[in-house]
Design an enzyme around this catalytic site. Structure first.
Site, PDB file in Angstrom:
ATOM      1  N   ASP A  35      -4.127 -30.844  11.571  1.00 17.23           N
ATOM      2  CA  ASP A  35      -5.541 -30.767  11.192  1.00 17.23           C
ATOM      3  C   ASP A  35      -6.318 -31.997  11.647  1.00 17.23           C
ATOM      4  OD1 ASP A  35      -4.369 -32.544   9.487  1.00 17.23           O
ATOM      5  OD2 ASP A  35      -5.199 -31.716   7.645  1.00 17.23           O
ATOM      6  N   GLU A  76       2.531 -43.027   2.759  1.00 20.02           N
ATOM      7  CA  GLU A  76       2.632 -43.910   3.922  1.00 20.02           C
ATOM      8  C   GLU A  76       3.314 -45.232   3.552  1.00 20.02           C
ATOM      9  OE1 GLU A  76      -0.859 -41.151   4.467  1.00 20.02           O
ATOM     10  OE2 GLU A  76      -0.081 -42.421   2.852  1.00 20.02           O
TER      11      GLU A  76
END
Length: 359
Positions: free
Chosen positions: A217, A303
């Site tokens: 995306d 992350e």
């Protein structure tokens, strides 16, 4: 006119085909230029011009030709020289050893988790058209599904790229419910981990390259792949249209060191960066087998959870994209299309619009 036609045709072809077409055109022009076939069928002009071409090529225009034959000879030589120049330009653009040079570049392993939805094929198509332009890239695509789908398999086969097609299903308890906010639960965790496990099982530990998470995306400029290819530890760069901002980016000081993060949402994260904003050196990744993602982490910390295995401080992070002043990736996220009419067809027990067609 001939050169304009040649250039027009050249723009429609691949580089290798351009060279082949130019060579064929050169041979054709040698036989078909003015002077070989004259309007009045002058055999003497044709024979003398042919002899001049065979006997005096490269030695200038023979002096024993008639004015008509000499003009034809000059015309042909101008065309041949122009074609040679075009061929030379094309050959510079596609050297015979280009594939060999590309294979010597550090390899990029681009990992893409994906799942079934109306825009899946559209987003994967857009991403594939970008990745197809990146030399020496291996695409690892992992479906969130019980089995691999024909839609994704067909798309991958059409790309002609090196790829690996995997699947790993997310348990129902971890799936986002229809009206639930997308950020309430981690997405793509098991899929990314499946790709990481495949890398560790199938890639040499001493191979030169990087690992990058290329979500379907996002929108990518080709420069981001050039930036990441030679990362030695963990490379970082800005990401546009994310976190409620036009851009989130690492904060870089005058010495070119990352000293923090320019972000608003949860700025105290150890690595306050989007998934699209970093790449890990392949050798470093292979040396840390425990490095992976987890479902049970604080929201927005995926992350940081992953990167903590590979770098312990900001001193180990490499700023890219001109000290993080350029944006080469955007978190665009395609809008879900309104399919009201499709829902109505289903309620009325009518066939869907995509019956027997892959959309």
């Amino acid at each position: 006119m001939i050169l304009q036609y040649f250039k027009f045709i050249g723009r429609k072809m691949t580089k290798n085909r351009k060279v082949a077409f130019a060579g064929a055109t050169l041979l054709l022009m040698v036989w078909c230029t003015k002077g070989y076939w004259t309007a009045d069928g002058n055999e003497r002009v044709r024979d003398r011009l042919s002899m001049a071409y065979n006997d005096d090529r490269g030695k200038g225009i023979p002096i024993n030709l008639s004015s008509e034959a000499k003009a034809a000879f000059e015309h042909r030589e101008r065309i041949i020289n122009s074609l040679k120049l075009e061929i030379s330009k094309l050959e510079k653009g596609c050297p015979s050893n280009k594939l060999e040079k590309d294979s010597q570049l550090p390899k990029i392993y681009a990992i893409t988790p994906t799942y079934k939805r109306p825009v899946q094929k559209a987003e994967l198509t857009r991403l594939s058209h970008t990745l197809m332009l990146v030399p020496n890239l291996h695409w690892v695509i992992v479906e969130d599904a019980e089995k691999k789908s024909e839609l994704v398999a067909n798309l991958l086969a059409r790309t002609g790229m090196p790829y690996t097609h995997l699947h790993a299903v997310t348990p129902a308890t971890w799936k986002i419910k229809p009206k639930e906010a997308w950020y309430n639960k981690p997405r793509g965790v098991l899929q990314r981990n499946a790709a990481l496990a495949w890398l560790r099982a199938n890639v040499r530990s001493d191979e030169e390259g990087v690992v990058y998470f290329a979500d379907d995306d996002n929108a990518y400029a080709l420069e981001v792949f050039d930036e990441m290819r030679y990362v030695k530890t963990v490379g970082v760069w800005p990401v546009g249209l994310v976190g409620g901002l036009m851009v989130e980016r690492p904060k870089v000081n005058a010495e070119g060191k990352v000293v923090g993060w320019l972000t608003v949402w949860s700025p105290n994260r150890p690595f306050a960066i989007d998934m699209a904003g970093f790449a890990v050196n392949l050798k470093l990744f292979m040396s840390k087998p425990e490095g992976k993602f987890k479902n049970e982490v604080q929201k927005g910390y995926q992350e940081s959870e992953f990167l903590r295995h590979f770098v312990t401080s900001l001193d180990d992070v490499e700023p890219k994209a001109e000290n993080c002043t350029k944006v080469y990736v955007w978190h665009t996220r395609t809008e879900n299309p309104p399919l009201r009419e499709e829902i109505r067809l289903k309620k009325e027990a009518k066939p869907p619009s995509d019956l027997r067609i892959e959309v």
